[in-house]
Design an enzyme around this catalytic site. Structure first.
Site, short mmCIF file in Angstrom:
data_model
loop_
_atom_site.label_atom_id
_atom_site.label_comp_id
_atom_site.label_asym_id
_atom_site.label_seq_id
_atom_site.Cartn_x
_atom_site.Cartn_y
_atom_site.Cartn_z
N GLU A 1 0.84 -1.18 0.00
CA GLU A 1 0.00 0.00 0.00
C GLU A 1 0.88 1.24 0.00
O GLU A 1 1.83 1.30 0.78
CB GLU A 1 -0.93 0.05 1.22
CG GLU A 1 -2.00 1.12 1.05
CD GLU A 1 -2.96 1.22 2.23
OE1 GLU A 1 -2.58 0.84 3.34
OE2 GLU A 1 -4.08 1.68 2.02
N GLY B 1 3.61 2.00 10.75
CA GLY B 1 3.34 1.41 12.06
C GLY B 1 2.89 -0.03 11.89
O GLY B 1 3.33 -0.93 12.60
N GLU C 1 -2.46 -3.60 7.06
CA GLU C 1 -3.59 -4.52 7.28
C GLU C 1 -3.75 -5.61 6.23
O GLU C 1 -4.87 -6.10 6.05
CB GLU C 1 -4.88 -3.70 7.34
CG GLU C 1 -5.31 -3.06 6.00
CD GLU C 1 -4.81 -1.64 5.79
OE1 GLU C 1 -3.84 -1.24 6.46
OE2 GLU C 1 -5.39 -0.93 4.94
N ASN C 2 -2.70 -6.03 5.51
CA ASN C 2 -2.84 -7.08 4.49
C ASN C 2 -3.82 -8.14 4.98
O ASN C 2 -3.72 -8.60 6.13
CB ASN C 2 -1.49 -7.76 4.25
CG ASN C 2 -0.37 -6.76 4.09
OD1 ASN C 2 -0.41 -5.92 3.22
ND2 ASN C 2 0.62 -6.84 4.98
N HIS D 1 -6.76 -1.05 15.27
CA HIS D 1 -6.86 -0.33 13.99
C HIS D 1 -6.78 -1.32 12.82
O HIS D 1 -7.62 -1.30 11.92
CB HIS D 1 -5.72 0.70 13.94
CG HIS D 1 -5.67 1.51 12.68
ND1 HIS D 1 -6.10 2.81 12.62
CD2 HIS D 1 -5.24 1.21 11.43
CE1 HIS D 1 -5.95 3.27 11.39
NE2 HIS D 1 -5.41 2.32 10.64
N GLU D 2 -5.78 -2.18 12.85
CA GLU D 2 -5.56 -3.07 11.70
C GLU D 2 -6.67 -4.12 11.60
O GLU D 2 -7.07 -4.50 10.50
CB GLU D 2 -4.19 -3.76 11.81
CG GLU D 2 -3.01 -2.79 11.90
CD GLU D 2 -2.97 -1.74 10.81
OE1 GLU D 2 -3.41 -2.04 9.69
OE2 GLU D 2 -2.51 -0.62 11.09
#
Ligand code: ZN
Length: 1033
Positions: free
Chosen positions: A304, A438, A441-442, A473-474
Site C-alpha cells: 500500500e 506502524g 492490514e494485508n 486499527h488493523e
C-alpha cells in the site's frame, strides 16, 4: 495502514516531546572541533570526517573558530546572522573541512537579494520584453506570411497527447489511471526469491475479463525486467506480445491483434526478474542480528499504496479486485507466509521447496496482497473459526503473548460488532524487524513494526496501549478496507478514518483500563490544528498523481475522518443507529468498492427520524477546514454564528463556506452529566435559540465530540473562567481540555489576545486531570520552543518560570515508582519530562539517580516504562552517560525501550554526537533507517540541533527520497519537524528557496505549503504577541 512510525501518543504530539534546554540558562556544551575527540565515546568509532558538519545556521554554537566577519556569500538567504538577527554570531567557517560530505554548498544565487535600483531597472526591462513577447505570441505564426492565415476549421477533434515509451514509440495510454475496459479476474503468481543475492524471479498469470470493446491492455509494473510476455484470448493459442513501458507512471501496455469483445476471457502470462527492494516498499529485504550475533536476512512486502507493481505485474488500483493464488519457492531452512493458509509444500530440485497457498476465498485489491520469506516462530490460538497467530523472530517469542490475547479479544469483538464474521480461516500478525509504517492490514497477514506488536511482561500499561490500539486499527481494516474498499485513493478516509475511529471505540469497550479516551481527544485537537491551515484539503479530495496518493496518508484522512464519524455518532438518536448503518453498509457492499456517498446513503437508509445524513455529512467531507462558532448570550436569547476557521485568511467571513453543525451545549445549571447535553443544528450562517430561562453561561461542544472551535466572546470567556475558578468539576475534564485548546487556537487566529489565554489558565492551579494539563503543557511548550529558537532570551526564562509556577506543585506530587493507571502515567510522564527539560533540580536529581541505579544493577532494577524517556533524556546530557546509553541501545532486544533510548541519544546537546546520530540513522546499520524521522524530530526539538537537522535534510534530500517516497508520511514528518519552529522572514525565504529548487523531487508536496504557511503564522503570532508576553508573563 498505520503510517505513523511513532507510537500513537507521539502522533498526537503530546507533551512527551519535551522542552529543550534554554541556552540562556546554561549554554550548551560548546566544543572545539580541533580537539575533544578523546572525550568522545569509543563505541562506535567515529571517522573525524563524519563529524565535520557545521550547519550554516548553527555556527554560534561552535567556538574557537576564529572571529572573522561574514563574507558576502553568507549574506544571502542562508546567512546565520540574518536568520537569527544576532550580532555575536559572526564566526567564520574557516575550519570547515571541504572534504566533508556535509560541507555546506553555496546556495543558489537566485536566492540573494539585489539592490532596489537594480530591481527597478530589471522590472522595467522585463515588462517591456514581456509585452513584446505577448504581442508576438498571440499573433498567429501566419500573420507575417504572404499567404496570410487560413480560416479556422471548427470541426478538428482534440487528440490526446500520448507520452513516449522507453523504446521511443508513443505509449498508447495518456492517463494516470488505468482504462476500465478490462478487469483482472484472478492472478496466479509464482515467485523464486534468492535471499543470498537479494533478487527474485517470478511468473504471473493474469486472467482478464473484457468489459468494453478494446484492443488495448494497460497495467502496472515497476522495476521489473520482463523477459517474456504472452497473451491468449479464450481457448485460442497464446502469442508472444511486445510490451511498451512508460516509466513515469509505471505503466505497461500492448495492443491485441484483434479487438476484444465484452464477455471474453483472456490470459496474460509474464515472466520477469527483479531485485529485492532496498527501500521499505514492494518486495523488500530486511535483516536483523540474532542472539548469537549472526546477521539473518528476510524478505517481506509492503504494497500500500502503489507498490504491488514492484513485486508482480498487475492492475494496481483498489477497484481492480481479483483472487490470488500464490506459490513461493524457498530454501529448506526458510518458512513462508501469505494472505491464505498454506495448501501444500512440494520438494523441488536443489534442496528447494515450493509452498503453495490456498487461492484467496475473497476478491481483494492488489495493495492487500502480502508474502514473507523468513525464519519466524509463531504462537497461536483459535477464535471461533479463525486461527490467530503472532509471529516474531524466535528470540522475541516471549514478547508475543499480549498481542495474541489482544488480537483474539478484538477479533471476537469485531465479529460481534459488525455482525459479519471475519471471512478467512487464519489471521497472522507478524512483527518485522525493519518496517517503516506502524503496521499494514494485508488481509490475513497483518505486518507490524516490532514496537507496535511486541511487549514484554514488564511493559508498562502505556506500552500496551500502543500495541492494543494498533492491533485494533488493523483488525478494523479487515472489514473497513479489506471487505469493503474505497473505489479510489481520493476516499482513503473510508478506510483510515473508520479504522481510526474503531481503534478508539473498540478499546473503550474491550480494554477500558487502557484509558484510550485521553489519546482520542488529543488526536482530535491535532487534527483541528492541521485542518485550520489553508494548505489543508477536503477529506475526499481529488487524487491524480503518485505523490498525491502518498499524501492522502495524513491526519485529515485518519484523525479528521475519525473525528467526523464520532460527531455523527454523537448526533444520531440512541447509540444503535450508527452501528446499524455501518452493518447495512458492510452487508450491502461486501466484496465491492465504494465512495463516500455510499456510506452516507446507508446511514440515511436506517435513520429513525428520516435524517438526511448525506446532506449533513457532505459539508464535512467535501470542503476543507471546519467552522468557528461564535456564541453570544443575552439573558435567555442565544445567537450562534459560523464562519470558516482559517488561520491565514485575514477576514474569513467573506467565504461562503457553511457546515451543517450538530451543535451541543450545556449550561451553568446542568453542565457535566450526559443528560445535560442539548443539541441545536446550525446549517445557516447565523442561528438563534431561546432558552427556557436565563443562564449564566453556556459551554458548547460537550466533551468535544464535534469538529469545531468555539469563541464565547469576552463576557462568555470571563463567565466560564469564573465558574472554573470556583469549581473545577463544574465541567468534565474533556470540556476543560477543549476550552484550553480552543482559546490557544483563537489566539493563533488573532481573535483573542494572549492575555486572555493566560487569564483562562489561572484556574489551572486547581487542575489535576490528565487531558487539560497535557493540552496546556503542549500549547505552552509550542510557544516556549518558538521563543527559544528565536532567541528571545528573557522571555524564554519567564516562560519557564511561568510553567514551573503553574504546574510546580503538580510536578512535585508525582511519584517515580511503579504506576498502574494509564491516565496517571500519561500525566506524570508529561509533567516530569517538562520539569526535567526546564532543569528543575529535583526532577534532574531523581532521573539521574534512577539511571544510575538501573546501570549499576545491570538492568535488574527497572525504570518504569513511562519514565524511561525522561530518564534516558536526562542521562544523555552527560557525555559519559550518553555512551552508556548507546551501549545499552546496542544490547537491548526490547524494541519499545530501544526507541526511548534513541530519543534520549538524539536529545543530546553535543553537536558531534548529533551529527553522528543523524548520519547513522540515515545509513541504517547501527540505527535502522526506519527511525530516521524520529531521530530528526527529536533533534529538531532541541535548540542545539534543529539547524543541524535542517542542513542535514537539505544536503541529503536525494537519499531521503530514495528511502521515503515523495509525499509519504515519513517525509511529511521530516518536513514538518524541521521547519515548524522557524518564525523569521529569513528562514521563510530559506525554506521557500530550498523546496522550490527541488522541482519534481518534492516541491509540489502539500507538506511544503503547510511548512511555509506555518512559518508565516509563527511570524505573525510573534509580531502580535511578543509585547503581550513581555507585559504579562
Ligand atoms: Zn490504517
Amino acid at each position: 495502514m498505520d503510517p505513523f512510525d511513532n507510537n500513537s501518543t507521539d502522533r498526537a504530539n503530546l507533551p512527551r516531546n519535551m522542552i529543550e534546554n534554554s541556552m540562556f540558562e546554561e549554554e550548551p556544551d560548546v566544543m572545539d572541533l580541533a580537539k575533544d575527540s578523546a572525550a568522545f565515546p569509543t563505541f562506535p568509532t567515529l571517522d573525524p570526517d563524519e563529524v565535520v558538519f557545521e550547519p550554516s545556521s548553527s555556527r554560534l554554537l561552535v567556538r574557537g573558530l576564529g572571529e572573522h566577519d561574514i563574507d558576502e556569500d553568507e549574506e544571502d538567504c542562508e546567512s546565520s546572522a540574518r536568520l537569527l538577527g544576532m550580532s555575536f554570531m559572526n564566526r567564520s567557517s574557516a575550519h570547515r573541512s571541504s572534504s566533508s560530505p556535509y560541507t555546506r554548498q553555496s546556495p543558489p544565487r537566485s536566492c540573494s537579494r539585489p539592490s532596489a535600483r537594480t530591481m527597478v531597472v530589471c522590472v522595467l526591462l522585463l515588462v517591456i520584453v514581456a509585452s513584446m513577447t505577448m504581442v508576438l505570441y498571440f499573433l498567429p505564426g501566419c500573420t507575417f506570411t504572404k499567404a496570410g492565415c487560413p480560416k479556422p476549421n471548427k470541426a478538428a477533434p482534440l487528440e490526446p497527447v500520448y507520452p513516449v515509451s522507453t523504446n521511443g514509440e508513443p505509449f498508447p495510454w495518456a492517463q494516470f489511471r488505468l482504462p476500465f475496459s478490462i478487469h483482472p479476474v484472478s492472478y496466479d503468481i509464482t515467485l523464486n526469491p534468492d535471499l543470498d543475492n537479494m533478487t527474485f524471479t517470478g511468473c504471473t498469470v493474469i486472467t482478464l475479463s473484457v468489459h468494453h470493446n478494446t484492443s488495448l491492455i494497460v497495467f502496472h509494473g515497476a522495476n521489473l525486467n520482463i523477459t517474456k510476455a504472452s497473451f491468449k484470448v479464450g481457448d485460442g493459442e497464446a502469442h508472444d506480445v511486445t510490451l511498451l513501458e512508460y516509466k513515469p507512471r509505471q505503466q505497461l501496455a500492448f495492443k491485441s491483434a484483434a479487438e476484444l469483445k465484452p464477455g471474453q476471457l483472456c490470459v496474460l502470462t509474464l515472466d520477469y526478474s527483479a531485485s529485492l527492494s532496498h527501500t521499505y516498499d514492494g518486495f523488500y529485504n530486511s535483516s536483523y542480528t540474532d542472539k548469537d550475533g549472526n546477521k539473518r536476512v528476510l524478505a517481506a512486502t509492503q504494497f500500500e499504496p502503489l507498490s504491488a507493481r514492484k513485486a508482480f505485474p498487475c492492475f494496481d488500483e483498489p477497484a481492480f479486485k481479483a483472487t490470488f493464488l500464490i506459490k513461493i519457492n524457498r530454501k529448506a531452512n526458510y518458512m513462508t507466509l501469505s494472505n491464505m493458509p498454506k495448501a501444500k509444500s512440494t520438494p523441488l530440485s536443489g534442496g528447494f521447496v515450493q509452498d503453495e497457498f490456498e487461492k484467496t476465498s475473497v476478491n481483494m485489491s492488489t495493495y492487500l496482497v502480502a508474502f514473507i520469506v523468513a525464519n519466524f516462530s509463531p504462537v497461536s490460538k483459535n477464535v471461533s473459526k479463525t486461527k490467530v497467530s503472532v509471529y516474531s523472530v524466535p528470540e522475541k517469542e516471549q514478547h508475543t503473548g499480549y498481542a495474541l490475547e489482544t488480537a483474539a479479544k478484538l477479533l471476537e469483538f469485531y465479529n460481534n460488532f459488525f455482525e459479519i464474521d471475519y471471512p478467512l480461516k487464519k489471521l497472522d500478525l507478524v512483527a518485522i524487524p525493519d518496517f517503516l509504517a506502524g503496521a499494514m492490514e494485508n488481509w490475513g497477514l497483518i505486518t507490524f513494526r516490532e514496537t507496535t506488536l511486541l511487549v514484554g511482561k514488564q511493559s508498562s500499561p502505556l506500552e500496551k496501549q500502543v500495541v492494543a490500539s494498533v492491533i485494533a486499527h488493523e483488525l478494523a481494516h479487515q472489514w473497513f478496507g479489506n471487505l469493503v474498499t474505497m473505489r479510489w485513493w481520493n476516499d482513503l478516509w473510508l478506510n483510515e478514518g473508520f479504522a481510526t475511529y474503531m481503534q478508539y471505540t473498540s478499546l473503550q469497550t474491550v480494554y477500558p483500563q487502557l484509558d484510550i479516551g485521553n489519546l482520542f481527544l488529543a488526536v482530535r485537537f491535532r487534527a483541528l490544528d492541521k485542518d485550520a491551515l489553508n494548505s489543508s484539503h477536503a477529506v475526499s479530495t481529488e487524487v491524480n498523481a503518485a505523490e498525491q496518493v502518498e499524501e492522502m496518508f495524513d491526519s485529515v484522512s485518519y484523525e479528521k475522518g475519525a473525528s467526523i464519524l464520532l460527531m455523527l455518532n454523537a448526533s444520531l438518536p440512541g447509540d444503535q443507529q450508527f452501528k446499524k448503518g455501518i452493518i447495512q453498509y458492510l452487508n450491502q457492499f461486501r466484496g465491492l468498492n465504494t465512495d463516500t456517498n455510499d456510506l452516507w446513503n446507508s446511514l440515511t437508509q436506517v435513520s429513525m427520524l428520516n435524517q438526511n445524513v448525506s446532506e449533513m455529512m457532505s459539508s464535512w467531507t467535501s470542503q476543507k477546514g471546519f467552522p468557528l462558532v461564535t456564541v453570544s448570550l443575552k439573558g435567555d436569547q442565544v445567537t450562534f454564528t459560523q464562519e470558516h476557521f482559517l488561520l491565514t485568511s485575514d477576514n474569513a467571513t467573506h467565504t461562503s463556506t457553511l457546515w451543517n453543525i450538530p451543535l451541543t451545549y450545556v449550561n451553568d445549571s446542568c453542565s457535566s452529566a450526559p443528560e445535560c447535553r442539548q443539541v441545536f443544528t446550525l446549517k445557516t450562517k447565523t442561528g438563534t435559540l431561546k432558552l427556557p430561562g436565563s443562564v449564566k453561561w453556556l459551554k458548547l461542544n460537550y466533551r468535544n465530540t464535534g469538529f469545531y472551535v468555539v469563541h464565547y466572546g469576552d463576557e462568555g470567556w470571563a463567565a466560564l473562567r469564573e465558574a472554573l475558578s470556583n469549581n473545577v468539576g463544574v465541567l468534565t475534564s474533556d470540556d476543560r481540555a477543549s476550552l484550553i485548546h480552543n482559546i490557544f487556537a483563537l489566539s493563533r487566529l488573532g481573535r483573542v489576545s494572549f492575555h486572555q489565554v493566560l487569564n483562562l489558565l489561572y484556574y489551572m492551579s486547581n487542575e489535576t486531570e490528565t487531558s487539560p494539563v497535557m493540552e496546556a503543557l503542549l500549547q505552552l511548550q509550542n510557544i516556549y520552543r518558538l521563543l527559544d529558537k528565536r532567541q528571545e532570551g528573557g522571555l524564554v526564562v519567564r516562560m519557564k518560570n511561568y510553567i514551573l509556577r503553574q504546574f510546580g506543585s503538580l510536578m512535585d506530587n508525582q511519584t517515580w515508582g511503579d504506576e498502574n493507571s494509564v491516565s496517571k502515567q500519561e500525566l506524570r510522564s508529561a509533567l516530569l519530562e517538562t520539569a526535567c527539560r526546564l532543569k528543575e533540580e529535583n526532577c534532574i536529581k531523581r532521573a539521574k539517580a534512577l539511571f544510575k541505579q538501573h546501570v549499576e544493577s545491570n538492568g535488574t532494577i527497572r525504570i518504569p516504562g513511562d519514565l524511561q524517556r525522561v530518564v534516558f533524556t536526562v542521562a544523555a546530557q552527560s557525555d559519559e552517560d550518553w555512551v552508556t546509553l548507546l551501549n545499552m541501545y546496542a544490547n537491548t532486544t526490547y524494541d519499545a525501550e530501544k526507541r526511548k533510548m534513541i530519543r534520549g541519544l538524539a536529545s543530546t546537546q553535543n553537536t558531534r554526537q548529533l551529527v553522528w546520530i543523524l548520519k547513522t540513522a540515515l545509513n541504517g546499520d547501527i540505527i535502522q533507517t526506519q527511525e530516521l524521522p524520529l531521530v530528526i524530530s527529536t533533534v529538531c526539538n532541541n535548540f542545539a540541533g534543529y539547524l543541524f537537522a535542517w542542513d542535514f535534510i537539505r544536503e541529503n534530500w536525494d537519499r531521503l527520497i530514495e528511502k521515503f517516497p515523495v509525499g509519504s508520511y515519513a517525509l511529511q514528518t521530516i518536513i514538518k519537524s524541521s521547519t515548524s519552529q522557524f518564525s523569521t522572514p529569513a528562514h521563510l525565504d530559506q525554506v521557500q528557496c530550498f523546496f522550490s529548487s527541488l522541482k519534481e523531487r518534492g516541491s509540489q508536496m502539500r507538506s511544503v505549503q503547510e511548512a511555509l504557511e506555518t512559518i508565516r503564522l509563527n511570524q505573525r503570532w510573534m509580531d502580535q504577541n511578543l509585547s503581550t508576553l513581555r507585559k504579562w508573563l
